[in-house]
Design a protein around this motif. Structure first.
Motif, short mmCIF file in Angstrom:
data_model
loop_
_atom_site.label_atom_id
_atom_site.label_comp_id
_atom_site.label_asym_id
_atom_site.label_seq_id
_atom_site.Cartn_x
_atom_site.Cartn_y
_atom_site.Cartn_z
N LEU A 218 20.22 -9.47 -0.94
CA LEU A 218 19.45 -9.65 0.29
C LEU A 218 19.94 -10.87 1.06
O LEU A 218 20.48 -11.81 0.47
CB LEU A 218 17.96 -9.85 -0.04
CG LEU A 218 17.23 -8.67 -0.67
CD1 LEU A 218 15.81 -9.08 -1.05
CD2 LEU A 218 17.18 -7.49 0.27
N PRO A 219 19.74 -10.87 2.39
CA PRO A 219 20.09 -12.06 3.17
C PRO A 219 19.25 -13.26 2.71
O PRO A 219 18.12 -13.09 2.22
CB PRO A 219 19.73 -11.67 4.61
CG PRO A 219 19.57 -10.19 4.61
CD PRO A 219 19.24 -9.78 3.22
N PRO A 220 19.76 -14.47 2.85
CA PRO A 220 19.05 -15.67 2.39
C PRO A 220 17.62 -15.80 2.94
O PRO A 220 16.71 -16.20 2.23
CB PRO A 220 19.93 -16.83 2.86
CG PRO A 220 21.28 -16.24 3.02
CD PRO A 220 21.08 -14.82 3.40
N MET B 122 15.56 -13.42 3.79
CA MET B 122 14.69 -12.46 3.09
C MET B 122 14.42 -12.91 1.65
O MET B 122 13.32 -12.73 1.13
CB MET B 122 15.30 -11.06 3.12
CG MET B 122 15.24 -10.40 4.48
SD MET B 122 15.92 -8.74 4.47
CE MET B 122 14.61 -7.82 3.73
N GLN B 123 15.42 -13.51 1.02
CA GLN B 123 15.23 -14.03 -0.34
C GLN B 123 14.15 -15.10 -0.35
O GLN B 123 13.24 -15.08 -1.19
CB GLN B 123 16.53 -14.63 -0.88
CG GLN B 123 17.59 -13.62 -1.21
CD GLN B 123 18.86 -14.29 -1.74
OE1 GLN B 123 18.83 -15.42 -2.22
NE2 GLN B 123 19.98 -13.57 -1.65
N ARG B 124 14.24 -16.05 0.60
CA ARG B 124 13.23 -17.12 0.67
C ARG B 124 11.84 -16.55 0.94
O ARG B 124 10.87 -16.96 0.34
CB ARG B 124 13.61 -18.13 1.76
CG ARG B 124 14.63 -19.15 1.31
CD ARG B 124 14.74 -20.29 2.31
NE ARG B 124 15.15 -19.86 3.65
CZ ARG B 124 16.42 -19.65 4.02
NH1 ARG B 124 17.40 -19.86 3.16
NH2 ARG B 124 16.70 -19.27 5.24
N GLU B 125 11.76 -15.60 1.86
CA GLU B 125 10.46 -15.00 2.20
C GLU B 125 9.87 -14.25 1.01
O GLU B 125 8.68 -14.37 0.74
CB GLU B 125 10.61 -14.06 3.40
CG GLU B 125 9.33 -13.37 3.83
CD GLU B 125 8.24 -14.33 4.30
OE1 GLU B 125 7.07 -13.89 4.31
OE2 GLU B 125 8.53 -15.49 4.63
N LEU B 126 10.69 -13.52 0.29
CA LEU B 126 10.21 -12.79 -0.88
C LEU B 126 9.74 -13.76 -1.97
O LEU B 126 8.68 -13.56 -2.58
CB LEU B 126 11.30 -11.87 -1.42
CG LEU B 126 10.87 -10.90 -2.51
CD1 LEU B 126 9.77 -9.98 -2.00
CD2 LEU B 126 12.05 -10.09 -3.00
N LYS B 127 10.49 -14.83 -2.19
CA LYS B 127 10.09 -15.84 -3.18
C LYS B 127 8.80 -16.52 -2.77
O LYS B 127 7.93 -16.79 -3.60
CB LYS B 127 11.20 -16.87 -3.37
CG LYS B 127 12.39 -16.33 -4.14
CD LYS B 127 13.49 -17.36 -4.26
CE LYS B 127 14.69 -16.80 -4.99
NZ LYS B 127 15.78 -17.77 -5.09
N ARG B 128 8.65 -16.81 -1.47
CA ARG B 128 7.43 -17.45 -0.97
C ARG B 128 6.22 -16.54 -1.17
O ARG B 128 5.17 -16.96 -1.64
CB ARG B 128 7.58 -17.79 0.51
CG ARG B 128 6.42 -18.60 1.10
CD ARG B 128 6.50 -18.71 2.60
NE ARG B 128 6.37 -17.44 3.29
CZ ARG B 128 5.21 -16.80 3.49
NH1 ARG B 128 4.09 -17.30 3.01
NH2 ARG B 128 5.18 -15.65 4.13
N ARG B 129 6.39 -15.26 -0.84
CA ARG B 129 5.29 -14.30 -1.01
C ARG B 129 4.91 -14.14 -2.48
O ARG B 129 3.73 -14.05 -2.81
CB ARG B 129 5.66 -12.94 -0.41
CG ARG B 129 5.63 -12.94 1.08
CD ARG B 129 5.89 -11.56 1.62
NE ARG B 129 5.91 -11.57 3.07
CZ ARG B 129 5.92 -10.48 3.80
NH1 ARG B 129 5.90 -9.29 3.22
NH2 ARG B 129 5.95 -10.57 5.11
N LEU B 130 5.90 -14.10 -3.34
CA LEU B 130 5.63 -13.97 -4.77
C LEU B 130 4.90 -15.21 -5.30
O LEU B 130 3.93 -15.10 -6.05
CB LEU B 130 6.94 -13.75 -5.54
CG LEU B 130 6.81 -13.47 -7.03
CD1 LEU B 130 5.94 -12.24 -7.27
CD2 LEU B 130 8.17 -13.30 -7.67
N ALA B 131 5.31 -16.40 -4.86
CA ALA B 131 4.63 -17.64 -5.28
C ALA B 131 3.20 -17.66 -4.77
O ALA B 131 2.27 -18.03 -5.50
CB ALA B 131 5.40 -18.85 -4.77
#
Length: 152
Positions: free
Chosen positions: A62-64, A66-75
């Motif tokens: 995934l683009p960076p 999207m990676q940050r957003e997915l990690k933020r949502r998971l946290a």
């Protein structure tokens, strides 16, 4: 003698809590009185779907951004699930006290260990919320007149 001062919306309520039994009765009374204000766990933490789990390889593709957003949502989801779990435990204990009555518990460790009312502990956990504060005070006693020292 000990006094519990409950900080209410329209003024303070003052209770005599000189004995552990008095503290228990007043704590249950305040929990029962305030329970209509408490949100249920579902109201407090509405159910939300967890982000779809991805493997490390899928995540790396995934683009960076999207990676940050997915990690933020998971946290955020993990943090909210943990908070909901804690609130659910608190809620269940309040319901148990209101239906079955108070019980004595031991809190603290070592020299800070003490026995107290579960209802009082549940109130302490909400003391920072608006209109739910209280304090327990011990008034100063004035010695009787015969105990005063006269100066001649």
């Amino acid at each position: 003698m000990q006094i519990l001062i409950a900080r209410e919306k329209h003024g303070d309520a003052i209770y005599d809590v000189s004995t552990p039994d008095d503290l228990s009765r007043v704590s249950v009374h305040l929990l029962r009185e305030r329970s209509e204000w408490f949100c249920t766990p579902d109201e407090m933490y509405p159910a939300s779907a967890a982000p779809a789990p991805l493997s490390e390889e899928e995540l790396a593709k995934l683009p960076p951004d999207m990676q940050r957003e997915l990690k933020r949502r998971l946290a955020n989801h993990t943090r909210e699930a943990s908070a909901r779990e804690g609130y659910q435990r608190w809620w269940d204990e309040v319901q148990q006290v209101l239906s079955a009555g108070d019980r004595t518990i031991t809190v603290g460790r070592g020299r800070w260990e003490r026995t107290t009312s579960l209802a009082f502990t549940l109130l302490e956990q909400r003391a920072d919320h608006e209109y739910e504060g209280f304090e327990v005070v011990s008034p100063t006693r004035i010695p009787p007149p015969e105990a005063e020292i006269s100066v001649d």
